[in-house]
Design an enzyme around this catalytic site. Sequence first.
Site, mmCIF file in Angstrom:
data_model
loop_
_atom_site.group_PDB
_atom_site.id
_atom_site.type_symbol
_atom_site.label_atom_id
_atom_site.label_comp_id
_atom_site.label_asym_id
_atom_site.label_seq_id
_atom_site.Cartn_x
_atom_site.Cartn_y
_atom_site.Cartn_z
ATOM 1 C CE1 TYR A 20 52.535 30.609 60.162
ATOM 2 C CE2 TYR A 20 51.139 32.214 59.057
ATOM 3 C CZ TYR A 20 51.887 31.056 59.021
ATOM 4 O OH TYR A 20 52.014 30.349 57.865
ATOM 5 C CG HIS A 25 59.156 31.904 64.016
ATOM 6 N ND1 HIS A 25 60.444 31.957 64.493
ATOM 7 C CD2 HIS A 25 59.273 31.720 62.665
ATOM 8 C CE1 HIS A 25 61.297 31.798 63.487
ATOM 9 N NE2 HIS A 25 60.614 31.666 62.376
ATOM 10 C CG ASN A 72 61.819 32.243 56.257
ATOM 11 O OD1 ASN A 72 61.950 32.280 57.483
ATOM 12 N ND2 ASN A 72 61.554 31.129 55.613
#
Length: 191
Positions: A20, A25, A72
């Site tokens: 990631y 993000h 999240n």
Amino acid sequence: MTESTSPWLIAGLGNPGPNYAGNRHNVGFMVADLLADRIGARFKAHKSRAMVAEGRLAGHRVVLAKPMTYMNLSGGPTGALSAFYKIPAERVVAIHDELDIDYGVLRLKRGGGDNGHNGLKSLTATLGREYYRVRFGVGRPPGRMDVAAFVLKDFSSAERKELDYFVDRAADAVEALITEGLDRAQGTYNG
């Protein structure tokens, strides 16, 4: 600790792991890493499920955090750090990607909604709405591309050419926010 003597908690939002690292993000992690470099601190694992670096930024005590629970669920570690260091929500700054702002444009604000951003939903559920946000524009996905797929993709090669500059500017904006206050920082950095 009073609000004026407690440190600032600066949470860069993102997802853990090398897969990631370059994603849109993860721009919050990128800014947090640069801030850690600026204060000469290294991130270390903390019992709150976050990587934490402590130091002084422009004369202010800061706790930099990268929640390791995935975007999240960012509120859990951030809230745990807020409680551990006795930092009120009014001294928490979240750095995150923002779809509704053009790439590289910054917007600083305090409070407000989550605009469908699951990291902010989690933070707000834990801290309430009165924390600061440094919103880093990543723009909207092209065509009919799924939003989740877009934010979980790396910045494009064209975007990467300017990414270091924009990350540096976002770090400057965080510094201005904690040293000069929201109004002045907005006047300088809100695009």
